[in-house]
Design a protein around this motif. Sequence first.
Motif, mmCIF file in Angstrom:
data_model
loop_
_atom_site.group_PDB
_atom_site.id
_atom_site.type_symbol
_atom_site.label_atom_id
_atom_site.label_comp_id
_atom_site.label_asym_id
_atom_site.label_seq_id
_atom_site.Cartn_x
_atom_site.Cartn_y
_atom_site.Cartn_z
ATOM 1 N N GLU A 1 -37.847 16.800 3.345
ATOM 2 C CA GLU A 1 -36.404 16.689 3.174
ATOM 3 C C GLU A 1 -36.051 17.188 1.772
ATOM 4 O OE1 GLU A 1 -34.215 15.707 5.506
ATOM 5 O OE2 GLU A 1 -35.822 15.374 6.957
ATOM 6 N N LEU A 2 -35.030 18.053 1.700
ATOM 7 C CA LEU A 2 -34.647 18.668 0.440
ATOM 8 C C LEU A 2 -33.164 18.459 0.162
ATOM 9 C CD1 LEU A 2 -36.464 22.085 0.981
ATOM 10 C CD2 LEU A 2 -37.292 20.139 -0.352
ATOM 11 N N GLU A 3 -32.844 18.486 -1.123
ATOM 12 C CA GLU A 3 -31.467 18.404 -1.572
ATOM 13 C C GLU A 3 -31.142 19.692 -2.322
ATOM 14 O OE1 GLU A 3 -28.810 15.887 -4.840
ATOM 15 O OE2 GLU A 3 -30.896 15.341 -4.481
ATOM 16 N N LEU A 4 -30.062 20.368 -1.932
ATOM 17 C CA LEU A 4 -29.644 21.597 -2.598
ATOM 18 C C LEU A 4 -29.038 21.266 -3.959
ATOM 19 C CD1 LEU A 4 -29.245 24.689 -2.446
ATOM 20 C CD2 LEU A 4 -26.989 24.224 -1.457
ATOM 21 N N LEU A 5 -29.618 21.846 -5.014
ATOM 22 C CA LEU A 5 -29.125 21.610 -6.375
ATOM 23 C C LEU A 5 -28.282 22.764 -6.906
ATOM 24 C CD1 LEU A 5 -32.274 20.099 -8.106
ATOM 25 C CD2 LEU A 5 -30.375 18.891 -7.024
ATOM 26 N N ASP A 6 -28.628 23.987 -6.488
ATOM 27 C CA ASP A 6 -27.944 25.154 -7.033
ATOM 28 C C ASP A 6 -28.099 26.318 -6.070
ATOM 29 O OD1 ASP A 6 -26.522 26.720 -8.844
ATOM 30 O OD2 ASP A 6 -28.230 27.077 -10.162
ATOM 31 N N GLU A 7 -27.158 27.235 -6.160
ATOM 32 C CA GLU A 7 -27.217 28.463 -5.374
ATOM 33 C C GLU A 7 -26.508 29.556 -6.158
ATOM 34 O OE1 GLU A 7 -23.952 28.364 -2.166
ATOM 35 O OE2 GLU A 7 -24.511 26.262 -2.504
ATOM 36 N N ARG A 8 -26.940 30.785 -5.923
ATOM 37 C CA ARG A 8 -26.292 31.913 -6.601
ATOM 38 C C ARG A 8 -26.514 33.173 -5.779
ATOM 39 N NH1 ARG A 8 -26.838 34.236 -12.759
ATOM 40 N NH2 ARG A 8 -25.711 36.151 -12.328
ATOM 41 N N ARG A 9 -25.478 33.960 -5.665
ATOM 42 C CA ARG A 9 -25.557 35.245 -4.978
ATOM 43 C C ARG A 9 -25.506 36.347 -6.022
ATOM 44 N NH1 ARG A 9 -22.127 39.232 -2.863
ATOM 45 N NH2 ARG A 9 -22.989 40.158 -0.976
ATOM 46 N N PHE A 10 -26.412 37.320 -5.876
ATOM 47 C CA PHE A 10 -26.469 38.445 -6.811
ATOM 48 C C PHE A 10 -25.838 39.682 -6.179
ATOM 49 C CE2 PHE A 10 -29.821 35.532 -7.959
ATOM 50 C CZ PHE A 10 -29.683 35.447 -9.329
ATOM 51 N N ARG A 11 -25.456 40.636 -7.017
ATOM 52 C CA ARG A 11 -24.791 41.848 -6.529
ATOM 53 C C ARG A 11 -25.641 42.624 -5.526
ATOM 54 N NH1 ARG A 11 -23.277 41.777 -11.943
ATOM 55 N NH2 ARG A 11 -24.949 43.186 -12.524
ATOM 56 N N ASN A 12 -26.969 42.565 -5.651
ATOM 57 C CA ASN A 12 -27.829 43.324 -4.733
ATOM 58 C C ASN A 12 -28.052 42.606 -3.399
ATOM 59 O OD1 ASN A 12 -29.722 41.304 -5.234
ATOM 60 N ND2 ASN A 12 -31.223 42.663 -6.197
ATOM 61 N N GLY A 13 -27.395 41.445 -3.205
ATOM 62 C CA GLY A 13 -27.521 40.709 -1.947
ATOM 63 C C GLY A 13 -28.571 39.618 -1.968
ATOM 64 N N THR A 14 -29.390 39.572 -3.012
ATOM 65 C CA THR A 14 -30.368 38.487 -3.150
ATOM 66 C C THR A 14 -29.620 37.176 -3.363
ATOM 67 O OG1 THR A 14 -32.055 39.945 -4.076
ATOM 68 C CG2 THR A 14 -32.259 37.598 -4.596
ATOM 69 N N VAL A 15 -30.141 36.112 -2.777
ATOM 70 C CA VAL A 15 -29.553 34.781 -2.931
ATOM 71 C C VAL A 15 -30.612 33.857 -3.524
ATOM 72 C CG1 VAL A 15 -28.531 32.802 -1.735
ATOM 73 C CG2 VAL A 15 -27.999 35.132 -0.987
ATOM 74 N N PHE A 16 -30.222 33.117 -4.553
ATOM 75 C CA PHE A 16 -31.100 32.114 -5.170
ATOM 76 C C PHE A 16 -30.715 30.748 -4.642
ATOM 77 C CE2 PHE A 16 -31.546 28.884 -8.564
ATOM 78 C CZ PHE A 16 -32.918 28.865 -8.658
ATOM 79 N N LEU A 17 -31.730 29.981 -4.207
ATOM 80 C CA LEU A 17 -31.534 28.631 -3.723
ATOM 81 C C LEU A 17 -32.483 27.705 -4.472
ATOM 82 C CD1 LEU A 17 -31.586 29.501 0.080
ATOM 83 C CD2 LEU A 17 -29.550 29.004 -1.319
ATOM 84 N N HIS A 18 -31.932 26.644 -5.041
ATOM 85 C CA HIS A 18 -32.757 25.674 -5.774
ATOM 86 C C HIS A 18 -32.634 24.328 -5.077
ATOM 87 C CE1 HIS A 18 -33.490 23.320 -9.786
ATOM 88 N NE2 HIS A 18 -34.424 23.082 -8.880
ATOM 89 N N TYR A 19 -33.756 23.854 -4.569
ATOM 90 C CA TYR A 19 -33.806 22.578 -3.868
ATOM 91 C C TYR A 19 -34.720 21.606 -4.606
ATOM 92 C CZ TYR A 19 -31.891 24.867 0.293
ATOM 93 O OH TYR A 19 -31.089 25.557 1.176
ATOM 94 N N ARG A 20 -34.432 20.341 -4.477
ATOM 95 C CA ARG A 20 -35.295 19.282 -4.984
ATOM 96 C C ARG A 20 -35.780 18.453 -3.802
ATOM 97 N NH1 ARG A 20 -33.562 17.017 -10.068
ATOM 98 N NH2 ARG A 20 -34.830 18.759 -10.737
#
Length: 185
Positions: free
Chosen positions: A163-182
Amino acid sequence: MASLIYSTTASLDGYIADEDGKFDWAEPDEEVHTYVNDLERQVGTYLYGRRMYEVLVAWETLDLADQPPYIRDYAEIWRGSDKIVYSTKLQTASSASTRIERAFDPEAIRQLKAQSDRDVTVGGPDLAAQAIRAGLVDDYQMFVVPVVVGAGKQSLPRDGRIELELLDERRFRNGTVFLHYRTRT
């Protein structure tokens, strides 16, 4: 106490390399690389399997003279961190501040986390799977690249539920998405 972070780049369908072992599609552009650098500044120790180490050790000797600032920055970060490589085949390390361990010992990682004032990352899906199964991974930092490769080396183990909790997310111009879970406790 330090956190153990599994940070990886994966295709949309969850692979770090395609079925031919290629991962050229995952190379970050300047924007993504600069963001990675900022995350990596918090890291004091990298945990690697042999294959991941053999890919990344190029940062030790990379000629930086003609490289852009974000590449020079990452090389400085990587060179300044401790590295532990888990391998039964590798006899000697070819980078500074590196030691080789023959087996992954969850208790040693618990002690490392307890004694460290900077975070620890685990690199490579096989070693990360061992840390995940041992309940050691605190955070997951996933860079999802806008490509589907169909098959290859999976980024996460397929057994078990976490089980994870989403802490952060970010979308970059090239379409890459960053997801930070704890990991939820």
